[in-house]
Design a protein around this motif. Sequence first.
Motif, PDB file in Angstrom:
ATOM      1  N   GLU A 199       0.845  -1.186   0.000  1.00 22.04           N
ATOM      2  CA  GLU A 199       0.000   0.000   0.000  1.00 22.04           C
ATOM      3  C   GLU A 199       0.881   1.238   0.000  1.00 22.04           C
ATOM      4  N   TRP A 200       0.475   2.251  -0.759  1.00 22.10           N
ATOM      5  CA  TRP A 200       1.170   3.533  -0.720  1.00 22.10           C
ATOM      6  C   TRP A 200       0.125   4.639  -0.589  1.00 22.10           C
ATOM      7  N   ALA A 201       0.540   5.756  -0.017  1.00 19.69           N
ATOM      8  CA  ALA A 201      -0.386   6.882   0.155  1.00 19.69           C
ATOM      9  C   ALA A 201       0.410   8.177   0.252  1.00 19.69           C
ATOM     10  N   GLY A 221       0.624  24.649  12.040  1.00 15.58           N
ATOM     11  CA  GLY A 221      -0.565  25.371  11.623  1.00 15.58           C
ATOM     12  C   GLY A 221      -1.444  24.532  10.724  1.00 15.58           C
ATOM     13  N   LEU A 222      -2.218  25.208   9.874  1.00 16.04           N
ATOM     14  CA  LEU A 222      -3.230  24.538   9.074  1.00 16.04           C
ATOM     15  C   LEU A 222      -2.624  23.500   8.137  1.00 16.04           C
ATOM     16  N   ILE A 223      -1.621  23.872   7.344  1.00 19.04           N
ATOM     17  CA  ILE A 223      -0.928  22.927   6.478  1.00 19.04           C
ATOM     18  C   ILE A 223       0.544  22.953   6.866  1.00 19.04           C
ATOM     19  N   GLY A 224       1.010  21.875   7.478  1.00 24.86           N
ATOM     20  CA  GLY A 224       2.376  21.843   7.984  1.00 24.86           C
ATOM     21  C   GLY A 224       3.376  21.240   7.036  1.00 24.86           C
ATOM     22  N   GLY A 225       2.927  20.396   6.092  1.00 24.39           N
ATOM     23  CA  GLY A 225       3.856  19.763   5.180  1.00 24.39           C
ATOM     24  C   GLY A 225       3.191  18.635   4.412  1.00 24.39           C
ATOM     25  N   VAL A 226       4.016  17.768   3.838  1.00 25.94           N
ATOM     26  CA  VAL A 226       3.522  16.641   3.047  1.00 25.94           C
ATOM     27  C   VAL A 226       4.099  15.348   3.605  1.00 25.94           C
ATOM     28  N   ASN A 227       3.379  14.255   3.362  1.00 28.05           N
ATOM     29  CA  ASN A 227       3.764  12.957   3.873  1.00 28.05           C
ATOM     30  C   ASN A 227       3.541  11.900   2.804  1.00 28.05           C
ATOM     31  N   ILE A 228       4.509  11.010   2.638  1.00 20.73           N
ATOM     32  CA  ILE A 228       4.387   9.846   1.752  1.00 20.73           C
ATOM     33  C   ILE A 228       4.664   8.611   2.591  1.00 20.73           C
ATOM     34  N   ARG A 229       3.793   7.601   2.512  1.00 25.09           N
ATOM     35  CA  ARG A 229       4.041   6.373   3.264  1.00 25.09           C
ATOM     36  C   ARG A 229       3.820   5.139   2.397  1.00 25.09           C
ATOM     37  N   HIS A 261       5.306  -3.953   7.277  1.00 18.92           N
ATOM     38  CA  HIS A 261       6.431  -3.032   7.408  1.00 18.92           C
ATOM     39  C   HIS A 261       5.953  -1.650   6.983  1.00 18.92           C
ATOM     40  N   HIS A 262       6.404  -0.631   7.694  1.00 18.44           N
ATOM     41  CA  HIS A 262       5.972   0.742   7.425  1.00 18.44           C
ATOM     42  C   HIS A 262       7.182   1.617   7.112  1.00 18.44           C
ATOM     43  N   ILE A 263       7.115   2.331   5.999  1.00 11.88           N
ATOM     44  CA  ILE A 263       8.140   3.307   5.623  1.00 11.88           C
ATOM     45  C   ILE A 263       7.429   4.604   5.256  1.00 11.88           C
ATOM     46  N   SER A 264       7.887   5.715   5.780  1.00 14.59           N
ATOM     47  CA  SER A 264       7.280   7.006   5.428  1.00 14.59           C
ATOM     48  C   SER A 264       8.354   8.073   5.317  1.00 14.59           C
ATOM     49  N   LEU A 265       8.022   9.094   4.572  1.00 12.25           N
ATOM     50  CA  LEU A 265       8.902  10.252   4.411  1.00 12.25           C
ATOM     51  C   LEU A 265       8.032  11.489   4.438  1.00 12.25           C
ATOM     52  N   PHE A 277      -4.980  11.653   3.693  1.00  8.14           N
ATOM     53  CA  PHE A 277      -4.226  10.966   2.640  1.00  8.14           C
ATOM     54  C   PHE A 277      -5.144  10.254   1.671  1.00  8.14           C
ATOM     55  N   PHE A 278      -4.567   9.902   0.528  1.00  9.41           N
ATOM     56  CA  PHE A 278      -5.218   8.990  -0.425  1.00  9.41           C
ATOM     57  C   PHE A 278      -4.117   8.159  -1.069  1.00  9.41           C
ATOM     58  N   GLY A 279      -4.469   6.969  -1.554  1.00 11.82           N
ATOM     59  CA  GLY A 279      -3.450   6.121  -2.148  1.00 11.82           C
ATOM     60  C   GLY A 279      -4.077   4.888  -2.790  1.00 11.82           C
ATOM     61  N   ALA A 280      -3.243   3.852  -2.970  1.00  8.20           N
ATOM     62  CA  ALA A 280      -3.676   2.623  -3.622  1.00  8.20           C
ATOM     63  C   ALA A 280      -2.980   1.439  -2.972  1.00  8.20           C
ATOM     64  N   ARG A 281      -3.527   0.255  -3.221  1.00  6.87           N
ATOM     65  CA  ARG A 281      -2.949  -0.975  -2.668  1.00  6.87           C
ATOM     66  C   ARG A 281      -3.119  -2.116  -3.664  1.00  6.87           C
TER      67      ARG A 281
END
Length: 253
Positions: A38-40, A50-58, A76-80, A248-252
């Motif tokens: 799965e990725w998102a 604050g309201l938008i602090g950054g971006v995340n990929i997992r 297993h979990h990997i995120s950046l 988030f949104f993603g696919a698996r």
Amino acid sequence: MKPILLYLIFCGLFFIHFQSSAQLKPQPEAEDENYEKEWAIGLNMNTNAGLIGGVNIRWSRKTLFNRTPTGENSYHHISLEMVNVKHPKEEQQTSAFTGNSFILRKTNYLFSIRPHFGREWILFRKAKEQGVQVNAIVAGGPSIGIVAPYLIRVASGSGEEEVQYDPEVHTNSNEIRGVGSIFKSLGQSSITAGVSAKASVVFELGSSNRSTSGFEAGTMIEYYPEQIEIMAVPDNYQFFTSIFLIFFFGARK
């Protein structure tokens, strides 16, 4: 208490209540509920930004122990992620000459890049056509801190110039015209290294078992070996804590 903190707490309580209600009646499991990967990608909101602090990929992948009853729910979990870390005393002010906003006494930006590695567990699976899947994540790793000077535009003999805010020089806030170029700030940045860790709960919504969307809510701790000056005040920090919310949104598959 900050409005953003109240907002995050409200969202968390709302969806926890939503999930609890959905679990009261038994629901049939989806035929294709099991997935290997799965990725998102998502937007980060947290109490340090604050309201938008950054971006995340997992990214998640089923563990090697997937043949055991426990392993069926283990990944297993990997995120950046990259987030902007702010000082709690930051307040926007407006230039009387230009109408542009700036933060008085701010000296540096702190952008944190966090590669995380850990484990993800499925606590509750969603029904075939509706419901909420609940996962738990524990992860940690290094933090790469990008410390960039906070540039302001001030009046000069030739018009305006961009300089780093200096509380001993810029004693008159009326001389500040606005914020300088973020790209110029990044070109003058320095790097510092630290560590970070998080614990969170993921609520996955939607009816499709080949796509995913929802939010991740949890707490983050981050440590740097020395204090990072974000503002020209006595209480700068080397240890940061925050509550975060990631949509988030993603696919698996």
